[in-house]
Motif scaffolding. Structure first.
Motif, mmCIF file in Angstrom:
data_model
loop_
_atom_site.group_PDB
_atom_site.id
_atom_site.type_symbol
_atom_site.label_atom_id
_atom_site.label_comp_id
_atom_site.label_asym_id
_atom_site.label_seq_id
_atom_site.Cartn_x
_atom_site.Cartn_y
_atom_site.Cartn_z
ATOM 1 N N TRP A 244 0.977 -1.227 0.119
ATOM 2 C CA TRP A 244 -0.150 -0.150 0.301
ATOM 3 C C TRP A 244 0.551 0.955 -0.179
ATOM 4 C CZ3 TRP A 244 0.633 2.997 4.415
ATOM 5 C CH2 TRP A 244 1.563 2.200 5.656
ATOM 6 N N PHE A 245 0.439 2.559 -0.158
ATOM 7 C CA PHE A 245 0.975 4.379 -0.852
ATOM 8 C C PHE A 245 1.270 4.521 0.383
ATOM 9 C CE2 PHE A 245 1.511 7.771 -1.948
ATOM 10 C CZ PHE A 245 2.994 8.065 -3.030
ATOM 11 N N ASP A 246 2.174 5.392 1.382
ATOM 12 C CA ASP A 246 2.176 5.711 2.581
ATOM 13 C C ASP A 246 2.800 6.917 2.037
ATOM 14 O OD1 ASP A 246 3.266 6.603 4.839
ATOM 15 O OD2 ASP A 246 4.524 4.745 5.947
ATOM 16 N N ARG A 247 1.439 7.965 2.561
ATOM 17 C CA ARG A 247 1.570 9.207 1.936
ATOM 18 C C ARG A 247 2.877 10.245 2.858
ATOM 19 N NH1 ARG A 247 -2.145 10.936 -1.884
ATOM 20 N NH2 ARG A 247 -3.773 9.528 -1.756
ATOM 21 N N ASN A 248 3.041 9.474 4.020
ATOM 22 C CA ASN A 248 4.114 10.046 4.588
ATOM 23 C C ASN A 248 5.549 9.752 4.332
ATOM 24 O OD1 ASN A 248 2.191 10.954 6.703
ATOM 25 N ND2 ASN A 248 2.312 9.282 7.543
ATOM 26 N N LYS A 249 5.590 8.857 4.169
ATOM 27 C CA LYS A 249 7.144 8.141 3.086
ATOM 28 C C LYS A 249 7.312 8.118 1.561
ATOM 29 C CE LYS A 249 7.727 4.593 6.573
ATOM 30 N NZ LYS A 249 8.123 3.418 7.401
ATOM 31 N N GLY A 250 5.818 8.651 1.068
ATOM 32 C CA GLY A 250 5.892 8.878 -0.166
ATOM 33 C C GLY A 250 6.294 7.600 -1.093
ATOM 34 N N ARG A 251 6.051 6.259 -0.854
ATOM 35 C CA ARG A 251 6.967 5.236 -1.572
ATOM 36 C C ARG A 251 5.380 4.775 -0.677
ATOM 37 N NH1 ARG A 251 10.721 2.195 1.849
ATOM 38 N NH2 ARG A 251 11.447 0.959 0.053
ATOM 39 N N TYR A 252 5.694 3.115 -2.192
ATOM 40 C CA TYR A 252 4.912 1.646 -1.462
ATOM 41 C C TYR A 252 5.534 0.912 -0.030
ATOM 42 C CZ TYR A 252 1.944 2.391 -5.009
ATOM 43 O OH TYR A 252 1.057 3.011 -6.389
ATOM 44 N N VAL A 253 4.017 0.684 0.905
ATOM 45 C CA VAL A 253 5.088 -0.596 2.219
ATOM 46 C C VAL A 253 4.529 -2.075 1.810
ATOM 47 C CG1 VAL A 253 5.953 1.505 2.837
ATOM 48 C CG2 VAL A 253 4.190 0.729 3.125
ATOM 49 N N CYS A 254 4.855 -2.259 2.673
ATOM 50 C CA CYS A 254 4.584 -4.064 2.724
ATOM 51 C C CYS A 254 3.851 -4.339 4.016
ATOM 52 C CB CYS A 254 5.991 -4.933 2.377
ATOM 53 S SG CYS A 254 5.309 -6.869 2.983
ATOM 54 N N PRO A 255 2.574 -4.795 3.934
ATOM 55 C CA PRO A 255 2.254 -4.850 4.959
ATOM 56 C C PRO A 255 2.697 -5.534 5.878
ATOM 57 C CG PRO A 255 1.288 -6.346 3.512
ATOM 58 C CD PRO A 255 2.174 -5.813 2.749
ATOM 59 N N LEU A 256 3.988 -6.584 5.887
ATOM 60 C CA LEU A 256 4.621 -7.385 6.286
ATOM 61 C C LEU A 256 5.656 -6.970 6.716
ATOM 62 C CD1 LEU A 256 3.909 -11.593 5.942
ATOM 63 C CD2 LEU A 256 2.797 -9.606 7.969
ATOM 64 N N HIS A 257 6.346 -6.219 6.050
ATOM 65 C CA HIS A 257 8.161 -6.078 6.167
ATOM 66 C C HIS A 257 8.460 -4.253 6.117
ATOM 67 C CE1 HIS A 257 8.042 -10.364 4.173
ATOM 68 N NE2 HIS A 257 9.099 -10.291 5.086
ATOM 69 N N GLY A 258 7.208 -3.950 5.807
ATOM 70 C CA GLY A 258 7.322 -2.159 5.956
ATOM 71 C C GLY A 258 7.939 -1.854 4.455
ATOM 72 N N ASP A 259 9.019 -1.047 4.973
ATOM 73 C CA ASP A 259 9.903 -0.713 4.079
ATOM 74 C C ASP A 259 11.043 -1.354 4.659
ATOM 75 O OD1 ASP A 259 11.222 0.302 6.875
ATOM 76 O OD2 ASP A 259 10.746 2.320 6.037
ATOM 77 N N LYS A 260 11.839 -2.417 4.351
ATOM 78 C CA LYS A 260 12.706 -3.052 4.611
ATOM 79 C C LYS A 260 12.421 -4.179 3.720
ATOM 80 C CE LYS A 260 12.687 -3.537 9.993
ATOM 81 N NZ LYS A 260 11.583 -2.672 9.773
ATOM 82 N N SER A 261 11.501 -4.079 2.885
ATOM 83 C CA SER A 261 12.016 -4.760 1.872
ATOM 84 C C SER A 261 11.004 -3.963 0.020
ATOM 85 C CB SER A 261 10.810 -5.893 1.169
ATOM 86 O OG SER A 261 9.592 -5.810 0.329
ATOM 87 N N THR A 262 11.962 -4.700 -1.065
ATOM 88 C CA THR A 262 11.025 -4.094 -2.472
ATOM 89 C C THR A 262 10.108 -4.727 -2.633
ATOM 90 O OG1 THR A 262 13.689 -4.569 -2.902
ATOM 91 C CG2 THR A 262 12.690 -3.055 -4.462
ATOM 92 N N LEU A 263 9.208 -3.400 -2.903
ATOM 93 C CA LEU A 263 8.216 -3.241 -3.717
ATOM 94 C C LEU A 263 8.467 -3.194 -5.377
ATOM 95 C CD1 LEU A 263 7.348 -2.704 -1.311
ATOM 96 C CD2 LEU A 263 4.946 -3.269 -1.612
ATOM 97 N N TYR A 264 7.564 -4.417 -5.878
ATOM 98 C CA TYR A 264 7.591 -4.755 -7.733
ATOM 99 C C TYR A 264 6.238 -3.680 -8.208
ATOM 100 C CZ TYR A 264 12.758 -5.813 -7.469
ATOM 101 O OH TYR A 264 13.638 -6.059 -7.210
ATOM 102 N N PRO A 265 6.071 -3.066 -9.015
ATOM 103 C CA PRO A 265 4.860 -3.168 -10.405
ATOM 104 C C PRO A 265 4.829 -3.932 -10.916
ATOM 105 C CG PRO A 265 6.455 -1.480 -11.186
ATOM 106 C CD PRO A 265 7.046 -2.535 -9.400
ATOM 107 N N VAL A 266 3.416 -4.775 -11.189
ATOM 108 C CA VAL A 266 2.929 -6.001 -11.695
ATOM 109 C C VAL A 266 0.854 -5.212 -12.289
ATOM 110 C CG1 VAL A 266 1.565 -8.325 -11.358
ATOM 111 C CG2 VAL A 266 3.964 -7.815 -10.118
ATOM 112 N N THR A 267 1.105 -5.717 -13.472
ATOM 113 C CA THR A 267 0.220 -5.545 -14.388
ATOM 114 C C THR A 267 -1.102 -6.583 -14.426
ATOM 115 O OG1 THR A 267 1.507 -3.868 -15.596
ATOM 116 C CG2 THR A 267 -1.092 -4.362 -16.621
#
Length: 295
Positions: A244-267
């Motif tokens: 989900w997109f964290d507006r405060n950090k301005g980036r997508y974060v994982c619901p489990l790992h927060g910002d400790k993991s990399t998220l990739y766009p999938v169509t």
């Protein structure tokens, strides 16, 4: 409550594609004493290709061809038919009443007499056929016909008669529908359904099967993804959950790992994203495993 507060607008607006001329405006009161305004709209409908007509015997059909009167066939007396009916409509449906009506109608038109068109007619059919001969017509109601385009005599005699036809409500002007881009449903983001809502034309499972048979994979993708409910979601590479997109950090974060993991766009299709979320709401944990990116 004051009169101003009691007002409630329940107006009906014309739907998409509806046109017409205001024919009548009627102002009256309802049983509760409220003011009621009715507006009648009329529209001139000249018969066109695809409009539906029917005789009083269940012989319904649509207009397949409109021909100028000069090109229509004509009898030796110069009579031109209004409707040419395919005789194949009779054997399987057995609507002999229409043939009887044609002969009786022809006699009524020639003699000026009233004919009983109900099932309880008193005059035998062969008697009407005999009377037709008094007017110089064949008892089987056939006529010698000439081709209006070439002027040549048609080889076979053609059955001619007077039959009451009616125009049915199913008109092509009310059914014709096409759409490029247009409104989408809020929940699924897929095109709306139905002509009245400017809906898309459904590309169903069987149409999909045809394209699979042709091996036209990119065309399937175009129909069922690009032109439907294409959506981009971000997937965590470690757990496979939707980020989900964290507006405060301005980036997508994982619901489990927060910002400790990399998220990739999938169509994906937005409907699939909905399915994933509905499964999560049922305590089922679907994970999307990321593979190598295909260029």
């Amino acid at each position: 409550m004051s009169a101003e507060q009691a007002k409630r607008d329940t107006s009906v607006i014309t739907r998409h594609g509806e046109v017409g001329i205001v024919d009548l405006v009627m102002v009256s009161d309802t049983s509760e004493g409220n003011k009621l305004v009715k507006v009648r709209v009329r529209d001139l409908r000249i018969p066109e290709l695809g409009d539906k007509f029917a005789s009083r015997h269940g012989q319904k059909g649509v207009v397949g061809l409109l021909i100028p009167q000069v090109d229509m066939p004509f009898t030796t007396e110069g009579i031109v038919p209004d409707i040419i009916l395919n005789p194949h409509a009779f054997p399987s449906r057995m609507t002999l009443g229409q043939l009887m009506e044609a002969i009786a109608g022809k006699y009524a038109a020639l003699s000026g007499e009233l004919m009983d068109a109900s099932p309880f007619y008193k005059i035998p059919m062969d008697e009407i056929q005999a009377k037709l001969m008094d007017f110089g017509h064949l008892p089987d109601s056939t006529e010698v016909v000439y081709d209006g385009r070439t002027g040549e005599k048609v080889r076979n005699r053609i059955f001619f008669g007077v039959v009451y036809y009616q125009k049915l409500h199913h008109m092509v002007a009310d059914k014709i529908h096409a759409r490029a881009r247009g409104p989408v449903q809020i929940l699924t983001r897929q095109p709306t359904e139905g002509r009245a809502r400017e809906g898309g034309l459904r590309f169903g499972e069987m149409e999909r099967d045809c394209l699979i048979g042709y091996g036209a994979a990119m065309l399937i993708k175009d129909r069922l993804l690009d032109n439907a409910d294409k959506a981009v979601i971000y997937i965590c590479e470690q757990c496979g959950y939707v980020g989900w997109f964290d507006r405060n950090k301005g980036r997508y974060v994982c619901p489990l790992h927060g910002d400790k993991s990399t998220l990739y766009p999938v169509t994906i299709s937005y409907a699939f994203k909905l399915l994933v979320q509905e499964l999560l709401s049922m305590a089922i944990s679907p994970r999307l495993i990321l593979g190598e990116k295909v260029s």
